[in-house]
Design an enzyme around this catalytic site. Sequence first.
Site, mmCIF file in Angstrom:
data_model
loop_
_atom_site.group_PDB
_atom_site.id
_atom_site.type_symbol
_atom_site.label_atom_id
_atom_site.label_comp_id
_atom_site.label_asym_id
_atom_site.label_seq_id
_atom_site.Cartn_x
_atom_site.Cartn_y
_atom_site.Cartn_z
ATOM 1 N N LYS A 113 10.364 9.256 12.412
ATOM 2 C CA LYS A 113 10.956 10.186 11.450
ATOM 3 C C LYS A 113 9.949 10.232 11.143
ATOM 4 O O LYS A 113 9.743 11.883 11.043
ATOM 5 C CB LYS A 113 11.929 9.816 10.159
ATOM 6 C CG LYS A 113 13.263 9.300 10.654
ATOM 7 C CD LYS A 113 14.513 8.658 9.912
ATOM 8 C CE LYS A 113 14.241 8.045 8.388
ATOM 9 N NZ LYS A 113 14.200 6.878 9.868
ATOM 10 N N THR A 114 8.755 9.723 9.959
ATOM 11 C CA THR A 114 8.085 10.140 9.737
ATOM 12 C C THR A 114 6.602 10.981 10.778
ATOM 13 O O THR A 114 6.871 11.600 10.669
ATOM 14 C CB THR A 114 7.055 8.739 8.837
ATOM 15 O OG1 THR A 114 7.773 8.811 8.307
ATOM 16 C CG2 THR A 114 5.706 9.886 8.190
ATOM 17 N N GLU B 39 11.913 15.158 6.486
ATOM 18 C CA GLU B 39 12.861 13.948 7.456
ATOM 19 C C GLU B 39 13.954 13.793 6.709
ATOM 20 O O GLU B 39 14.616 13.973 5.429
ATOM 21 C CB GLU B 39 11.836 12.945 6.821
ATOM 22 C CG GLU B 39 11.696 11.794 6.994
ATOM 23 C CD GLU B 39 10.764 10.939 6.754
ATOM 24 O OE1 GLU B 39 10.946 9.739 6.892
ATOM 25 O OE2 GLU B 39 9.154 10.720 7.012
#
Length: 464
Positions: free
Chosen positions: A121-122, A165
């Site tokens: 995600k990051t 995110e």
Amino acid sequence: MSPSVPPAMDRPHFIGIGGAGMSGIAKILAQRGARVAGSDSRESETAGALRALGVTVHIGHDAAHLAQDATSVVVSSAIRPENPELAAARERGVPVVHRSDALAALMEGTRPIAVAGTHGKTTTTSMLAVALTALGSEPSYAIGGDLDAPGSNAHHSGGEIFVAEADESDRSFHTYAPEVAIILNVELDHHANYASMDEIYDSFETFVGKIRPGGTLVISADQPGAVELTKRVRDIGGLTIVTVGEAETADVRITKINPRGLTSEVTVVIDGRPLTFTVSVPGRHYAHNAVAALAAGTAIGAPTRNLASALAKYTGVKRRLQLKGEAAGVQVIDSYAHHPTEMAADLEAIRGAAGDARVLVVFQPHLFSRTRELATEMGAALALADASVVLDIYPAREDPIPGVTSALIIDAARAAGADVTAEHDKQAVPDVVAGMAKPGDLVLTMGAGDVTDLGPLILARLGS
């Protein structure tokens, strides 16, 4: 008060303001004109960066830190009910707002892109933020890690796009209503909140159901959990689904990933035409993240080929295979990987870039619940390294579970043929690594806890 500051958020107080997610929201509110305050358990560079924006940051938790005129208190799922500032807020009737609700309020009036999935995600959020910024789209963004300098995990801009995110760990991503959503993968994790894959699927289905009418879901065509989820949400009306990956059925198909040291050259077929672009970080999983970012950016209206070129501007984010330095011919790299899939992916990426060099790992397990469920898989991942040092479990928000220790991982790793050393004293690790490492080796500090602090200490010890 600026109209871009949500109601009751003009004088917020953040408990745990130094955290990656919390600090980003605090920064955006400060940039929008809110008078922000908060507290954290320890001093940090992030706290310093927030103070530079005019934010009041207290160290330690005390009811006296909550200002009399605070209009809300922002918390994450990690804040315990007995926290004195939270208790004071409830006693005084100050509204308590979950971090996800605060972020959702910041997204109102924008075109949000929300990035979810058990891993990546990051990185993917960062790729989109960097590439869209390079194109002049002026996105606002909130990322779960710093791009480079402390406090670079979030930004308020005048553009209409907001990249965020979306954390599935506590189901808080159900709060968001994105125009475009990315789901990178769907796996059983966050065992304190999910008891089965059925619960995971139900949670992700709810998230997909929050996508705005006429919106787009970008989802992996390769990862089994994502493939199953795609089947479950196919019939949602008003939703465009774009699958990405190496599967022949993928709408955006990856036809080639050519590793080039610490970069990759990726070829995809998108809109029926081949396109080759550079990803400036190593590993197949990062190439997949970049292609998901490409598909999402295209869905929001960015020119595809320009976006592909702009993705090369992304050179990494803190703690995601971040080179910390080199001493005595040994490179030290920091990895946030803490789930077996992430661990294996990062080790394979580094192995591909290392050539004949040895790869040594300092691994700190994260959470007792995750260790209890995935110790065997973690041990198997460590077998990809030439040698590993395994620390005690970093508890984060959890209390110990009887019988769950790092020994479960160490036993599994040795059973898989790994060379593993147990080390209970974190301060002894620099000496241990200095005794193991030889010129040309690569050392990975790996885990989601404070193992990241060891990189500079290892470098200093090697240099001495």
